[in-house]
Design a protein around this motif. Structure first.
Motif, PDB file in Angstrom:
ATOM      1  N   GLU A  56       0.762  -1.212  -0.001  1.00 31.07           N
ATOM      2  CA  GLU A  56       0.084  -0.021   0.138  1.00 31.07           C
ATOM      3  C   GLU A  56       0.808   1.266  -0.020  1.00 31.07           C
ATOM      4  O   GLU A  56       0.644   2.197  -0.713  1.00 31.07           O
ATOM      5  N   LEU A  57       1.706   1.219   0.827  1.00 32.40           N
ATOM      6  CA  LEU A  57       2.950   2.412   0.913  1.00 32.40           C
ATOM      7  C   LEU A  57       3.527   2.416  -0.537  1.00 32.40           C
ATOM      8  O   LEU A  57       3.631   3.613  -0.738  1.00 32.40           O
ATOM      9  N   THR A  58       3.894   1.405  -1.109  1.00 28.33           N
ATOM     10  CA  THR A  58       4.570   1.546  -2.448  1.00 28.33           C
ATOM     11  C   THR A  58       3.761   2.301  -3.429  1.00 28.33           C
ATOM     12  O   THR A  58       4.116   2.995  -4.228  1.00 28.33           O
ATOM     13  N   GLU A  59       2.494   1.593  -3.408  1.00 28.91           N
ATOM     14  CA  GLU A  59       1.719   2.554  -4.271  1.00 28.91           C
ATOM     15  C   GLU A  59       1.192   3.853  -3.928  1.00 28.91           C
ATOM     16  O   GLU A  59       1.345   4.712  -4.778  1.00 28.91           O
ATOM     17  N   LEU A  60       1.001   4.147  -2.846  1.00 29.00           N
ATOM     18  CA  LEU A  60       0.663   5.589  -2.172  1.00 29.00           C
ATOM     19  C   LEU A  60       1.736   6.565  -2.604  1.00 29.00           C
ATOM     20  O   LEU A  60       1.570   7.666  -2.900  1.00 29.00           O
ATOM     21  N   MET A  61       3.081   6.105  -2.349  1.00 28.47           N
ATOM     22  CA  MET A  61       4.035   6.889  -2.687  1.00 28.47           C
ATOM     23  C   MET A  61       4.645   6.907  -3.809  1.00 28.47           C
ATOM     24  O   MET A  61       5.543   7.645  -4.230  1.00 28.47           O
ATOM     25  N   GLN A  62       4.105   6.095  -4.650  1.00 26.64           N
ATOM     26  CA  GLN A  62       4.623   6.036  -6.334  1.00 26.64           C
ATOM     27  C   GLN A  62       5.875   5.735  -6.497  1.00 26.64           C
ATOM     28  O   GLN A  62       6.732   6.468  -6.867  1.00 26.64           O
ATOM     29  N   VAL A  63       6.471   4.565  -5.564  1.00 29.78           N
ATOM     30  CA  VAL A  63       7.744   4.381  -5.634  1.00 29.78           C
ATOM     31  C   VAL A  63       7.972   2.824  -6.063  1.00 29.78           C
ATOM     32  O   VAL A  63       7.174   2.133  -5.711  1.00 29.78           O
ATOM     33  N   GLU A  64       9.012   2.299  -6.308  1.00 32.58           N
ATOM     34  CA  GLU A  64       9.383   1.180  -6.499  1.00 32.58           C
ATOM     35  C   GLU A  64       9.512   0.321  -5.086  1.00 32.58           C
ATOM     36  O   GLU A  64       9.974   0.751  -4.139  1.00 32.58           O
ATOM     37  N   ALA A  65       9.324  -1.073  -5.050  1.00 27.56           N
ATOM     38  CA  ALA A  65       9.325  -1.690  -3.710  1.00 27.56           C
ATOM     39  C   ALA A  65      10.607  -1.710  -3.294  1.00 27.56           C
ATOM     40  O   ALA A  65      10.836  -1.534  -2.018  1.00 27.56           O
ATOM     41  N   PRO A  66      11.764  -1.894  -3.990  1.00 25.48           N
ATOM     42  CA  PRO A  66      13.237  -1.887  -3.519  1.00 25.48           C
ATOM     43  C   PRO A  66      13.479  -0.279  -2.771  1.00 25.48           C
ATOM     44  O   PRO A  66      14.125  -0.124  -1.693  1.00 25.48           O
ATOM     45  N   THR A  67      13.087   0.775  -3.533  1.00 26.30           N
ATOM     46  CA  THR A  67      13.108   1.821  -2.893  1.00 26.30           C
ATOM     47  C   THR A  67      12.569   2.075  -1.760  1.00 26.30           C
ATOM     48  O   THR A  67      12.928   2.755  -0.610  1.00 26.30           O
ATOM     49  N   LEU A  68      11.286   1.520  -1.365  1.00 26.58           N
ATOM     50  CA  LEU A  68      10.543   1.689  -0.145  1.00 26.58           C
ATOM     51  C   LEU A  68      11.240   0.868   0.705  1.00 26.58           C
ATOM     52  O   LEU A  68      11.178   1.350   1.905  1.00 26.58           O
ATOM     53  N   THR A  69      11.884  -0.295   0.560  1.00 30.22           N
ATOM     54  CA  THR A  69      12.285  -1.192   1.439  1.00 30.22           C
ATOM     55  C   THR A  69      13.405  -0.380   2.034  1.00 30.22           C
ATOM     56  O   THR A  69      13.778  -0.486   3.130  1.00 30.22           O
ATOM     57  N   LYS A  70      14.504   0.287   1.154  1.00 28.59           N
ATOM     58  CA  LYS A  70      15.397   0.952   1.658  1.00 28.59           C
ATOM     59  C   LYS A  70      15.057   2.276   2.809  1.00 28.59           C
ATOM     60  O   LYS A  70      15.765   2.243   3.634  1.00 28.59           O
ATOM     61  N   MET A  71      13.969   3.126   2.099  1.00 27.54           N
ATOM     62  CA  MET A  71      13.654   3.893   2.870  1.00 27.54           C
ATOM     63  C   MET A  71      13.164   3.389   4.413  1.00 27.54           C
ATOM     64  O   MET A  71      13.572   3.834   5.573  1.00 27.54           O
ATOM     65  N   LEU A  72      12.254   2.125   4.518  1.00 27.89           N
ATOM     66  CA  LEU A  72      11.923   1.552   5.598  1.00 27.89           C
ATOM     67  C   LEU A  72      13.057   1.199   6.587  1.00 27.89           C
ATOM     68  O   LEU A  72      12.881   1.392   7.803  1.00 27.89           O
ATOM     69  N   ASN A  73      14.060   0.704   5.896  1.00 23.66           N
ATOM     70  CA  ASN A  73      15.141   0.151   6.537  1.00 23.66           C
ATOM     71  C   ASN A  73      15.975   1.334   7.463  1.00 23.66           C
ATOM     72  O   ASN A  73      16.227   1.183   8.358  1.00 23.66           O
ATOM     73  N   ARG A  74      15.932   2.309   6.614  1.00 23.77           N
ATOM     74  CA  ARG A  74      16.633   3.497   7.074  1.00 23.77           C
ATOM     75  C   ARG A  74      15.792   4.070   8.259  1.00 23.77           C
ATOM     76  O   ARG A  74      16.540   4.503   9.264  1.00 23.77           O
ATOM     77  N   MET A  75      14.454   4.346   8.266  1.00 20.07           N
ATOM     78  CA  MET A  75      13.679   4.959   9.138  1.00 20.07           C
ATOM     79  C   MET A  75      13.377   3.843  10.306  1.00 20.07           C
ATOM     80  O   MET A  75      13.517   4.370  11.474  1.00 20.07           O
ATOM     81  N   GLU A  76      13.399   2.458   9.935  1.00 21.74           N
ATOM     82  CA  GLU A  76      13.471   1.566  11.150  1.00 21.74           C
ATOM     83  C   GLU A  76      14.584   1.878  11.988  1.00 21.74           C
ATOM     84  O   GLU A  76      14.763   1.685  13.245  1.00 21.74           O
ATOM     85  N   LYS A  77      15.826   1.765  11.281  1.00 18.49           N
ATOM     86  CA  LYS A  77      17.091   1.890  12.226  1.00 18.49           C
ATOM     87  C   LYS A  77      17.289   3.064  12.795  1.00 18.49           C
ATOM     88  O   LYS A  77      18.046   3.215  13.993  1.00 18.49           O
ATOM     89  N   ALA A  78      16.695   4.250  12.540  1.00 18.55           N
ATOM     90  CA  ALA A  78      16.605   5.628  13.106  1.00 18.55           C
ATOM     91  C   ALA A  78      15.469   5.556  14.269  1.00 18.55           C
ATOM     92  O   ALA A  78      15.474   6.522  15.077  1.00 18.55           O
ATOM     93  N   GLY A  79      14.612   4.506  14.558  1.00 18.72           N
ATOM     94  CA  GLY A  79      13.724   4.298  15.524  1.00 18.72           C
ATOM     95  C   GLY A  79      12.261   5.006  15.239  1.00 18.72           C
ATOM     96  O   GLY A  79      11.592   5.287  16.137  1.00 18.72           O
ATOM     97  N   LEU A  80      12.145   5.249  14.057  1.00 19.01           N
ATOM     98  CA  LEU A  80      10.776   6.064  13.589  1.00 19.01           C
ATOM     99  C   LEU A  80       9.617   5.051  13.482  1.00 19.01           C
ATOM    100  O   LEU A  80       8.506   5.531  13.439  1.00 19.01           O
ATOM    101  N   LEU A  81       9.872   4.055  12.999  1.00 15.41           N
ATOM    102  CA  LEU A  81       8.868   3.092  12.740  1.00 15.41           C
ATOM    103  C   LEU A  81       9.375   1.382  12.877  1.00 15.41           C
ATOM    104  O   LEU A  81      10.675   1.108  12.971  1.00 15.41           O
ATOM    105  N   GLU A  82       8.257   0.706  12.728  1.00 13.01           N
ATOM    106  CA  GLU A  82       8.640  -0.739  13.141  1.00 13.01           C
ATOM    107  C   GLU A  82       7.871  -1.814  12.168  1.00 13.01           C
ATOM    108  O   GLU A  82       6.733  -1.308  11.699  1.00 13.01           O
ATOM    109  N   ARG A  83       8.419  -2.780  11.721  1.00 12.62           N
ATOM    110  CA  ARG A  83       7.685  -3.633  10.715  1.00 12.62           C
ATOM    111  C   ARG A  83       7.294  -4.902  11.567  1.00 12.62           C
ATOM    112  O   ARG A  83       8.142  -5.281  12.171  1.00 12.62           O
ATOM    113  N   ARG A  84       5.987  -5.109  11.498  1.00 13.14           N
ATOM    114  CA  ARG A  84       5.616  -6.147  12.113  1.00 13.14           C
ATOM    115  C   ARG A  84       4.676  -7.173  11.205  1.00 13.14           C
ATOM    116  O   ARG A  84       3.891  -6.526  10.418  1.00 13.14           O
ATOM    117  N   ARG A  85       4.654  -8.315  11.404  1.00 12.67           N
ATOM    118  CA  ARG A  85       3.716  -9.260  10.538  1.00 12.67           C
ATOM    119  C   ARG A  85       2.176  -9.163  11.034  1.00 12.67           C
ATOM    120  O   ARG A  85       2.112  -9.014  12.065  1.00 12.67           O
TER     121      ARG A  85
END
Length: 155
Positions: A56-85
């Motif tokens: 959903e985020l990939t589509e909303l942000m109009q980015v490719e999945a790898p781009t979003l994954t890189k952004m999520l990794n960086r933001m998760e490392k910075a403590g801004l968000l978390e991914r959960r199953r």
């Protein structure tokens, strides 16, 4: 491009210049908050609807999945968000804000308001409304229709 108009005077060229200037201004403001360009948009989507799935985020942000994954990794490392199953479907990963991510809402909103005031400086209220309407029309002209995208944006 019309033959009587030099390239540097076309609307397309002006849009590139305006986009670049906006990006530079936004980048400077966001850097003060420890964010990179685009991260504030992802945060905005989560402030509106925490727990979105990555697709959903990939589509909303109009980015490719790898781009979003890189952004999520960086933001998760910075403590801004978390991914959960997902509780129902373990194949799905949902993205949630942390307290630190939630706490950025007011500063980011303030920064965007300051930037908007800078953009609209010296425009009358009617010019501001017209400018907004024209930008919405241009965006519509340049954006291909997508039924699934409309469901996220409430259109």
């Amino acid at each position: 491009i019309m033959a009587d108009k030099p390239m540097l005077q076309t609307i397309g060229y002006l849009m590139v210049q305006v986009s670049r200037a906006h990006r530079n201004q936004a980048g400077a403001v966001l850097a003060e908050l420890g964010l990179h360009i685009g991260q504030e948009i992802l945060l905005m989507y989560l402030w509106e609807n925490d727990g979105l799935i990555q697709s959903e985020l990939t589509e909303l942000m109009q980015v490719e999945a790898p781009t979003l994954t890189k952004m999520l990794n960086r933001m998760e490392k910075a403590g801004l968000l978390e991914r959960r199953r997902d509780a129902v479907d373990a194949r799905v990963c949902r993205v949630y804000l942390t307290q630190m991510g939630r706490e950025l809402q007011a500063p980011v909103t303030d920064a965007w308001n300051v930037l908007e005031q800078r953009i609209l400086n010296d425009l009358t209220r009617s010019e501001q409304l017209l400018f907004r309407r024209l930008l919405l029309q241009v965006r519509s002209n340049l954006t291909p229709p997508s039924p699934s995208r409309n469901k996220f944006l409430g259109s």
